[in-house]
Each structure stands twice: as C-alpha cells, then as structure tokens.
Design an enzyme around this catalytic site. Structure first.
Site, short mmCIF file in Angstrom:
data_model
loop_
_atom_site.label_atom_id
_atom_site.label_comp_id
_atom_site.label_asym_id
_atom_site.label_seq_id
_atom_site.Cartn_x
_atom_site.Cartn_y
_atom_site.Cartn_z
N GLU A 83 0.83 -1.19 0.00
CA GLU A 83 0.00 0.00 0.00
C GLU A 83 0.87 1.25 0.00
OE1 GLU A 83 -3.95 -1.83 2.22
OE2 GLU A 83 -2.65 -0.49 3.34
N HIS B 6 -9.04 9.76 3.83
CA HIS B 6 -8.74 8.70 2.87
C HIS B 6 -8.94 9.28 1.48
CE1 HIS B 6 -8.58 4.89 0.79
NE2 HIS B 6 -8.21 4.31 1.92
N ARG C 84 -1.05 9.02 1.98
CA ARG C 84 -2.44 9.46 1.86
C ARG C 84 -2.62 10.97 1.88
NH1 ARG C 84 -5.57 5.02 5.69
NH2 ARG C 84 -5.34 3.27 4.25
N HIS D 58 -11.29 9.94 7.53
CA HIS D 58 -11.08 8.49 7.66
C HIS D 58 -10.50 8.07 9.01
CE1 HIS D 58 -10.31 4.42 6.35
NE2 HIS D 58 -9.01 4.54 6.55
N ARG E 245 -0.78 8.79 9.51
CA ARG E 245 -0.72 7.33 9.68
C ARG E 245 -0.32 6.64 8.39
NH1 ARG E 245 -4.57 2.88 9.03
NH2 ARG E 245 -6.00 4.38 8.08
#
Length: 528
Positions: free
Chosen positions: A116, A244, A292, A353, A388
């Site tokens: 990811e 997100h 992100r 998110h 994060r």
C-alpha cells in the site's frame, strides 16, 4: 443500579476485544465489555486494507517498516512507539490467527501480501478486501465463547468517574486524577447506571462522523476522547485528521461512504481525471502510491481546479478475473451502481477516515489519568505522528492491547472499588421533546468541520469554525442540563468537544506538517 467489575472495557472493536480476551485469559478478575451498539458495528469492521507486519524476511525487515512509518508521520512520530509496534507485530498477528482470524494465503501456504501507499515492501496481510470484518468476526466468536467476559451491547458510556464526582475540584493541573469507572446509559431502562471498576480501558474508536463525508460509521463520534478531555485528561495531536483519498463517490450522500481500499492502488490502480488524464505525476514521484495526505490534497486540488466533485481510479488495464478475485466486495458494490470496475473507471473522492491524535498514552497504554488506559484509534500513542501509514492502525491496536493487558494485570490488585461514588443524578430534568435541535446541530457540526477544518485550512476558516462551534457548545450544554441523558444528546456533546479540539490544535500549529495543511504557513522542513 451499581455494578462492579475488575476490568471495564469501553468499546468493542479490535482493540477492546483483544484486551478483553487477554485479561480474561488470565482469570484474575471480572471483565465487562461495554458496546455502544452491537459487536458487529465497530469501526474495525469497515477496514478493508489489512494489517501491516514484516513477514517476508527474504526482502523485508523491521528497519524498513520503521523508516516507512517515520517518513509517513513526517518525522514527528515517537520512535519508541514505532519500534514497539513494528517489532511486536508478527507475534500479535499469530495471536489473531490463533483466535480464528483467517488471512489470505498463496498457493505455497504463505501469507498473500499486499503493498500500500508509503510502504517500501509487500507486507500487508489481508482477507480479500474486507480484512476488518474478518478480524471482527474472529474476535467476536472468541469473545462470545469466553464465559469470563460479560458483553453489554447497546449500552452507552456517558462519562468516566473521577474524584470530581466526589466533590473534589479537578483541573488540568491536578497532579493525580483517578478513574473509578463510568456512568453508563442502559437502553432498556433509559437510566444511567454506575459501573465501578479497578481498571478502565477506553477504546471507543475514531471520530470521523464529525465530518459530513466519512468512511466511518455514524457511531464514530469521538466519545472516548471527549469523555477523557472533560475529565481533564491529556489529549494530543488532534489536528492530524487523515482523509482517505478514495471513497466511492455517489450522487446521493451515504453514511458511511464506501471505502475503496488503498490496496487497489498498490495493486496497480491509477488515479485519473474523468477525461482519462492522469495527474499524480504533478505532485509526487511515487504517483498513486504516495502517502495518503499527499494523494488526498492532490485530488482535492484537482477537483477545485476543474470544478468537479470526484476523480477516478482506473484498474481497467489489470486482468479482470484477478481484479474480481482480489476485490470481490468492491466489485459487487460498484456493480450494484452500474459500474463494472474491470471496464469502467471508479468515481472516487476523499473523505474523513482516521484520527492520528487522541488520548495521550505511554508505551503501556496508560493515560494521564490513573487507572485509565486508552488504546486503538481513540488513543495517541505517538506511532502515527503527523500522518498514519496505511494498515498500521489495526496492528497498533493489538500490540497496545497486549501491552495494556500485561500492565493492568500487574497492577489492578493494588486498587479498590470506590464505594463513595454517587449514583447519576437526573433529578429535575425532563424528557427531551426537542429532538429537532439535536438533529440540526449534528448537521451543523458536519458542515462546519468539512467546510472550515478539512483537507486544506486557513486561519480565517479555523476562526470561523471556532466561533460556530463555541455557539453550538453553549446551546448544547444548556440543553444537556435540562433534559435526561440520551445517546443522541451525549453524542452531540462529544462531537462538539472533538470538533473544538481538532480546531484548537489546528490553530495552534503554525506550520504545514503531516496531515495539517494550511495556506497561511510554510511547509515544515523536517530533519531526518
């Protein structure tokens, strides 16, 4: 009613259930799990991507995962917390497997690993594209099979109990604040009961529902953070709200917005404008696999430049059968909207998110309030720093559940129940017949936060949010004092408290850092 439990767990996601199972296994005390709705509805269930853990030692190692986490966190993560989570992750993954959680494996029987955004290697364990639901399923089965855990579903924690409720004056300078349990609303009697405990664990999840568009369920109203803040506990890093980059854009607003997992970009998905033009090359050399915050800001900017309400994610160049195999739930959801992801672009947009901040805790999950632990998304361990790293949250929850369980089992016998705690007093209050006031205020909070405290901020926007929230706070507190406690008004109070904390800490940070991006201050040049 007055109840007594050695361990009171408020919240029933992966953090709460992991902790409950660990302390119950020790068979040293009574465990009660307070669940706001049902076990199935926890935020954990909505996590699609997976669990980050160094597994393929042929190419991966702890140092790589640590460095990826520090980079994503804009180098303000607590390295001790990062090392603790990364190095303990493999052991806790195997604990999840023992509890019945099934992660996908390849033909050789090894874990099938995804990659990811922000990760330098393939290290994401997953179960198709509904990993959170699988973890929740496995843990629910284990909890319900454990006779030593009492589960109270549809019960709502109103406040934690401290010496404030015994008549003492408690401020943020009070050196030793103690938690004696919590006041909990019983759905059957509509009365607030007293739950006394030796140890209390706060694991109530996130606060995405304070925004209009979120991937979180409507129950994610920041309850634990708000309760601890009102009890004068330390809360930190609330300005770092992760958006997100890709939730499914729908013509009609849905709650929660359907998440299009980051693993789809790791799989090879390309972000494009509706006309097919790619755009991430303008923002980051990692393209669609950038962290992100970068991707969300890029999408937000492109939407504003072109006056559009979404961009697109393209996986049409990938093998159709492989796509359907890896992302069956996304395929079916899009199919239900007339979108075949093997031939059509997926319309996506950012949404609130994950909260990187929360209740400040140490390496054992201990908060600034004695006898009160906090783990999971409502806590601020220091792992995430300014942003994060994808799939670090579920593993953080189980690692800190293990640390908190061990620490509390070593100490809980030193504590006694405080039998001087008074029962909840609602004398002179009345049933609320002004539900419209609560409903409208909830909408206002969402509008304020989305419009003024979103992906891109400014001093002027934040000041307006502060003023609007202050007015809502005064109105809601006055209403709360007049009416009997209900889940709706308590959630509204919590949302306003959390919105205030996000806004205040955003105002205080005079720089662009991690997820906090403001047009009034420069990007921070961090030192590696």
């Amino acid at each position: 009613m007055i109840y007594k439990y050695d361990f009171l767990v408020i919240g029933a996601g992966v953090a709460g259930m992991s902790y409950a199972l660990k302390v119950a296994r020790a068979k040293k005390g009574k465990v009660c799990l307070i669940c706001k709705t049902t076990l199935e509805e926890a935020n954990t269930s909505f996590a699609q991507g997976g669990v980050a853990s160094v597994t393929n030692l042929a190419v991966d190692d702890f140092d790589k995962h640590i460095e990826d986490t520090m980079i994503a966190g804009d180098y303000i993560s607590d390295r001790a917390a990062v090392e603790q989570v990364v190095r303990n992750a493999p052991e806790q993954v195997m604990e999840l497997v023992k509890w019945g959680v099934n992660f996908d494996r390849n033909e050789n029987g090894d874990f099938d690993l995804h990659r990811e955004g922000g990760h330098s290697e393939f290290r994401i364990l997953h179960h198709a594209d509904d990993t959170g639901a699988e973890i929740q399923r496995g843990l629910m089965a284990a909890v319900r099979a454990c006779p030593d855990i009492i589960v109270k579903e549809n019960h709502f924690a109103v406040e934690i109990i401290t010496q404030h409720h015994l008549g003492a004056r408690v401020t943020r300078r009070t050196p030793y604040i103690n938690c004696y349990g919590a006041y909990v609303l019983n759905p059957d009697t509509q009365k607030v009961d007293t739950y006394l405990s030796k140890v209390t664990l706060m694991c109530t999840g996130g606060c995405g529902a304070v925004y209009q568009t979120t991937s979180n369920p409507v129950i994610a109203t920041g309850d634990g953070i708000a309760m601890v803040y009102r009890a004068k506990g330390t809360v930190a890093d609330m300005e770092f709200v992760q958006f997100h980059p890709t939730v499914l854009h729908s013509p009609t607003e849905t709650h929660p917005a359907f998440l299009i997992t980051e693993a789809m970009r790791g799989y090879g998905g390309i972000l494009r404008l509706p006309n097919g033009e790619s755009f991430m090359e303008k923002y980051d050399e990692r393209l669609s696999l950038a962290p992100r915050d970068i991707v969300a800001r890029a999408i937000d900017k492109e939407m504003k430049i072109h006056g559009i309400d979404h961009v697109c994610l393209d996986v049409t160049h990938k093998d159709a059968e492989e796509t359907k195999h890896h992302f069956p739930n996304i395929y079916q959801k899009c199919k239900s909207m007339g979108i075949d992801i093997t031939t059509d672009y997926i319309p996506v947009r950012p949404a609130a998110h994950y909260m990187c901040g929360g209740i400040k805790v140490d390496l054992n999950g201990c908060s600034s309030i004695d006898r009160l632990y906090a783990i999971g998304e409502c806590s601020c361990t220091g792992l995430h720093g300014g942003n994060r790293l994808a799939s670090n949250s579920l593993i953080e929850a189980v690692v800190y559940a293990d640390k908190a369980a061990k620490h509390s089992l070593e100490h809980f016998e030193l504590y006694d129940f405080n039998d001087k705690v008074p029962e909840w007093n609602d004398e002179g209050t009345m049933s609320n017949e002004e539900q419209v006031l609560i409903t409208q205020s909830v909408k206002e909070v969402g509008e304020i936060m989305s419009n003024y405290v979103g992906i891109v901020r400014s001093d002027l926007r934040l000041k307006r949010a502060w003023d609007r929230l202050d007015m809502l706070y005064e109105e809601t507190e006055n209403l709360f004092k007049r009416v009997k406690a209900s889940k709706d008004i308590c959630e509204l109070r919590n949302m306003i408290n959390v919105g205030y904390l996000i806004t205040r800490m955003a105002i205080e940070r005079k720089e662009c850092r991690g997820l906090h991006f403001t047009i009034d201050y420069p990007v921070h040049a961090y030192d590696k």
